[in-house]
Design a protein around this motif. Structure first.
Motif, short mmCIF file in Angstrom:
data_model
loop_
_atom_site.label_atom_id
_atom_site.label_comp_id
_atom_site.label_asym_id
_atom_site.label_seq_id
_atom_site.Cartn_x
_atom_site.Cartn_y
_atom_site.Cartn_z
N MET A 1 -29.72 5.53 -6.26
CA MET A 1 -30.96 5.72 -5.53
C MET A 1 -32.14 5.89 -6.48
O MET A 1 -33.21 5.37 -6.24
CB MET A 1 -30.80 6.93 -4.60
CG MET A 1 -32.01 7.23 -3.77
SD MET A 1 -32.28 5.90 -2.61
CE MET A 1 -33.78 6.41 -1.88
N ALA A 2 -31.91 6.66 -7.55
CA ALA A 2 -32.98 6.88 -8.52
C ALA A 2 -33.34 5.57 -9.22
O ALA A 2 -34.52 5.35 -9.54
CB ALA A 2 -32.57 7.93 -9.53
N ASP A 3 -32.35 4.72 -9.45
CA ASP A 3 -32.63 3.44 -10.10
C ASP A 3 -33.52 2.56 -9.23
O ASP A 3 -34.37 1.83 -9.75
CB ASP A 3 -31.33 2.71 -10.42
CG ASP A 3 -30.54 3.38 -11.53
OD1 ASP A 3 -31.16 4.09 -12.34
OD2 ASP A 3 -29.31 3.19 -11.58
N ILE A 4 -33.35 2.65 -7.93
CA ILE A 4 -34.19 1.86 -7.02
C ILE A 4 -35.63 2.36 -7.08
O ILE A 4 -36.57 1.57 -7.15
CB ILE A 4 -33.63 1.92 -5.59
CG1 ILE A 4 -32.27 1.24 -5.53
CG2 ILE A 4 -34.59 1.29 -4.59
CD1 ILE A 4 -31.53 1.40 -4.23
N VAL A 5 -35.82 3.67 -7.07
CA VAL A 5 -37.17 4.24 -7.14
C VAL A 5 -37.83 3.88 -8.46
O VAL A 5 -39.01 3.50 -8.50
CB VAL A 5 -37.11 5.77 -6.93
CG1 VAL A 5 -38.47 6.40 -7.17
CG2 VAL A 5 -36.61 6.10 -5.55
N ILE A 6 -37.08 3.99 -9.54
CA ILE A 6 -37.62 3.64 -10.86
C ILE A 6 -37.99 2.16 -10.89
O ILE A 6 -39.08 1.80 -11.38
CB ILE A 6 -36.59 3.97 -11.96
CG1 ILE A 6 -36.42 5.48 -12.07
CG2 ILE A 6 -37.01 3.39 -13.30
CD1 ILE A 6 -35.23 5.91 -12.90
N GLY A 7 -37.13 1.31 -10.36
CA GLY A 7 -37.44 -0.13 -10.34
C GLY A 7 -38.66 -0.45 -9.51
O GLY A 7 -39.49 -1.29 -9.90
N VAL A 8 -38.80 0.21 -8.36
CA VAL A 8 -39.97 -0.02 -7.51
C VAL A 8 -41.25 0.42 -8.22
O VAL A 8 -42.27 -0.27 -8.18
CB VAL A 8 -39.80 0.69 -6.15
CG1 VAL A 8 -41.10 0.74 -5.37
CG2 VAL A 8 -38.71 0.01 -5.33
N LEU A 9 -41.21 1.58 -8.87
CA LEU A 9 -42.39 2.06 -9.60
C LEU A 9 -42.77 1.10 -10.73
O LEU A 9 -43.95 0.79 -10.92
CB LEU A 9 -42.14 3.46 -10.16
CG LEU A 9 -42.19 4.60 -9.16
CD1 LEU A 9 -41.73 5.90 -9.81
CD2 LEU A 9 -43.57 4.76 -8.58
N LEU A 10 -41.78 0.66 -11.48
CA LEU A 10 -42.07 -0.24 -12.60
C LEU A 10 -42.59 -1.60 -12.11
O LEU A 10 -43.54 -2.15 -12.68
CB LEU A 10 -40.83 -0.42 -13.47
CG LEU A 10 -40.39 0.81 -14.27
CD1 LEU A 10 -39.10 0.53 -15.01
CD2 LEU A 10 -41.48 1.25 -15.22
N LEU A 11 -41.98 -2.13 -11.05
CA LEU A 11 -42.44 -3.41 -10.53
C LEU A 11 -43.83 -3.31 -9.90
O LEU A 11 -44.68 -4.20 -10.10
CB LEU A 11 -41.44 -3.96 -9.51
CG LEU A 11 -40.16 -4.53 -10.10
CD1 LEU A 11 -39.19 -4.91 -8.98
CD2 LEU A 11 -40.45 -5.73 -10.97
N ALA A 12 -44.08 -2.23 -9.17
CA ALA A 12 -45.40 -2.05 -8.57
C ALA A 12 -46.47 -1.87 -9.65
O ALA A 12 -47.56 -2.45 -9.57
CB ALA A 12 -45.39 -0.86 -7.62
N GLY A 13 -46.15 -1.08 -10.67
CA GLY A 13 -47.10 -0.90 -11.77
C GLY A 13 -47.37 -2.19 -12.51
O GLY A 13 -48.52 -2.50 -12.83
N SER A 14 -46.32 -2.96 -12.75
CA SER A 14 -46.51 -4.25 -13.43
C SER A 14 -47.32 -5.21 -12.58
O SER A 14 -48.14 -5.97 -13.10
CB SER A 14 -45.15 -4.87 -13.74
OG SER A 14 -44.40 -4.03 -14.57
N ALA A 15 -47.11 -5.17 -11.26
CA ALA A 15 -47.88 -6.04 -10.37
C ALA A 15 -49.37 -5.68 -10.39
O ALA A 15 -50.23 -6.56 -10.43
CB ALA A 15 -47.33 -5.95 -8.95
#
Length: 96
Positions: A1-15
């Motif tokens: 679950m934490a990996d999903i949150v981390i991935g979403v934060l990184l992808l949103a920030g990169s976007a």
């Protein structure tokens, strides 16, 4: 679950950083370019830093992320617009 949150934060920030870069290239004048780079770029950097803090979960990294989060908005070019003068005083100074 934490990996999903981390991935979403990184992808949103990169976007958001990508949107800021596209805005700098595509927008017509200086002020709109500054607006694109400051708003989206700052939000993107903060989201990437939040993802980094969650990924590392280390006290040293989290303290550096908090420090960067506090100082990052002060580095924006439009930060001086939030000065302590009233708009009418700034207009009087500018008009001479």
């Amino acid at each position: 679950m934490a990996d999903i949150v981390i991935g979403v934060l990184l992808l949103a920030g990169s976007a958001f950083v990508l949107i800021a870069a596209i805005g700098i290239v595509r927008l017509p004048d200086l002020l709109t370019r500054m607006h694109a780079s400051t708003k989206a770029g700052t939000l993107g950097a903060l989201l990437v830093l939040a993802g980094l803090a969650l990924h590392q979960a280390n006290g040293d990294v989290i303290s550096k992320v908090v420090a960067a989060t506090l100082f990052l908005p002060a580095d924006r070019p439009d930060f001086g617009a939030y000065d302590r003068t009233r708009p009418c005083e700034a207009h009087e100074i500018a008009s001479g």
